[in-house]
Motif scaffolding. Structure first.
Motif, PDB file in Angstrom:
ATOM      1  N   THR A  21       0.832  -1.212   0.000  1.00 16.37           N
ATOM      2  CA  THR A  21       0.000   0.000   0.000  1.00 16.37           C
ATOM      3  C   THR A  21       0.860   1.254   0.000  1.00 16.37           C
ATOM      4  O   THR A  21       0.509   2.253  -0.628  1.00 16.37           O
ATOM      5  CB  THR A  21      -0.969   0.020   1.199  1.00 16.37           C
ATOM      6  OG1 THR A  21      -0.227  -0.116   2.403  1.00 16.37           O
ATOM      7  CG2 THR A  21      -2.000  -1.081   1.105  1.00 16.37           C
ATOM      8  N   TYR A  22       1.996   1.188   0.681  1.00 14.64           N
ATOM      9  CA  TYR A  22       2.906   2.334   0.682  1.00 14.64           C
ATOM     10  C   TYR A  22       3.401   2.627  -0.731  1.00 14.64           C
ATOM     11  O   TYR A  22       3.324   3.760  -1.209  1.00 14.64           O
ATOM     12  CB  TYR A  22       4.089   2.065   1.623  1.00 14.64           C
ATOM     13  CG  TYR A  22       5.184   3.097   1.504  1.00 14.64           C
ATOM     14  CD1 TYR A  22       5.059   4.331   2.104  1.00 14.64           C
ATOM     15  CD2 TYR A  22       6.346   2.824   0.769  1.00 14.64           C
ATOM     16  CE1 TYR A  22       6.056   5.285   1.985  1.00 14.64           C
ATOM     17  CE2 TYR A  22       7.344   3.770   0.651  1.00 14.64           C
ATOM     18  CZ  TYR A  22       7.195   4.995   1.265  1.00 14.64           C
ATOM     19  OH  TYR A  22       8.183   5.933   1.131  1.00 14.64           O
ATOM     20  N   TRP A  23       3.907   1.592  -1.410  1.00 14.82           N
ATOM     21  CA  TRP A  23       4.444   1.808  -2.741  1.00 14.82           C
ATOM     22  C   TRP A  23       3.349   2.152  -3.741  1.00 14.82           C
ATOM     23  O   TRP A  23       3.566   2.895  -4.686  1.00 14.82           O
ATOM     24  CB  TRP A  23       5.275   0.607  -3.206  1.00 14.82           C
ATOM     25  CG  TRP A  23       6.600   0.581  -2.511  1.00 14.82           C
ATOM     26  CD1 TRP A  23       7.049  -0.342  -1.625  1.00 14.82           C
ATOM     27  CD2 TRP A  23       7.645   1.564  -2.635  1.00 14.82           C
ATOM     28  NE1 TRP A  23       8.300   0.000  -1.175  1.00 14.82           N
ATOM     29  CE2 TRP A  23       8.690   1.163  -1.778  1.00 14.82           C
ATOM     30  CE3 TRP A  23       7.796   2.729  -3.348  1.00 14.82           C
ATOM     31  CZ2 TRP A  23       9.855   1.899  -1.637  1.00 14.82           C
ATOM     32  CZ3 TRP A  23       8.972   3.454  -3.210  1.00 14.82           C
ATOM     33  CH2 TRP A  23       9.979   3.038  -2.364  1.00 14.82           C
ATOM     34  N   SER A  24       2.157   1.647  -3.516  1.00 18.27           N
ATOM     35  CA  SER A  24       1.033   2.021  -4.371  1.00 18.27           C
ATOM     36  C   SER A  24       0.748   3.516  -4.246  1.00 18.27           C
ATOM     37  O   SER A  24       0.511   4.208  -5.233  1.00 18.27           O
ATOM     38  CB  SER A  24      -0.199   1.201  -3.989  1.00 18.27           C
ATOM     39  OG  SER A  24      -1.314   1.627  -4.703  1.00 18.27           O
ATOM     40  N   ALA A  25       0.784   4.032  -3.004  1.00 20.42           N
ATOM     41  CA  ALA A  25       0.575   5.465  -2.778  1.00 20.42           C
ATOM     42  C   ALA A  25       1.704   6.285  -3.394  1.00 20.42           C
ATOM     43  O   ALA A  25       1.466   7.361  -3.950  1.00 20.42           O
ATOM     44  CB  ALA A  25       0.457   5.752  -1.283  1.00 20.42           C
TER      45      ALA A  25
END
Length: 94
Positions: free
Chosen positions: A37-41
């Protein structure tokens, strides 16, 4: 000024990557975010300013469609009945 390519030595890259991974993991601890989710953001934040939203195609003209008539709201219906009764009583009193 030195070109960017010469700032990093190839033998330093694995150590720098491990340190960066440890820093990200430490920052995510307790946040409830996963690495995905971090890298998606991060990807969304990076790509959003550069990507224009897809253009919406206009609907084709439909010759047999009649637009609904727009009617003005009834001004009396918008006034509460208690207000109308109070005004009527006031008029009768005069």
């Amino acid at each position: 000024m030195m070109p960017v390519e010469s700032w990093l030595k190839p033998e330093d890259v694995p150590e720098l990557a491990a340190r960066a991974t440890a820093m990200i993991d430490a920052a995510l601890t307790g946040s409830g975010l996963t690495r995905e989710t971090y890298w998606s953001a991060v990807r969304k934040g990076y790509n959003t300013p550069y990507n224009d939203p897809p253009r919406k195609r206009p609907l084709p003209a439909q010759p047999n469609v009649v637009a609904p008539a727009v009617t003005a709201p009834d001004p009396v219906a918008a006034v509460p009945a208690a207000v109308i009764a109070a005004l009527a009583a006031e008029v009768r009193a005069v």
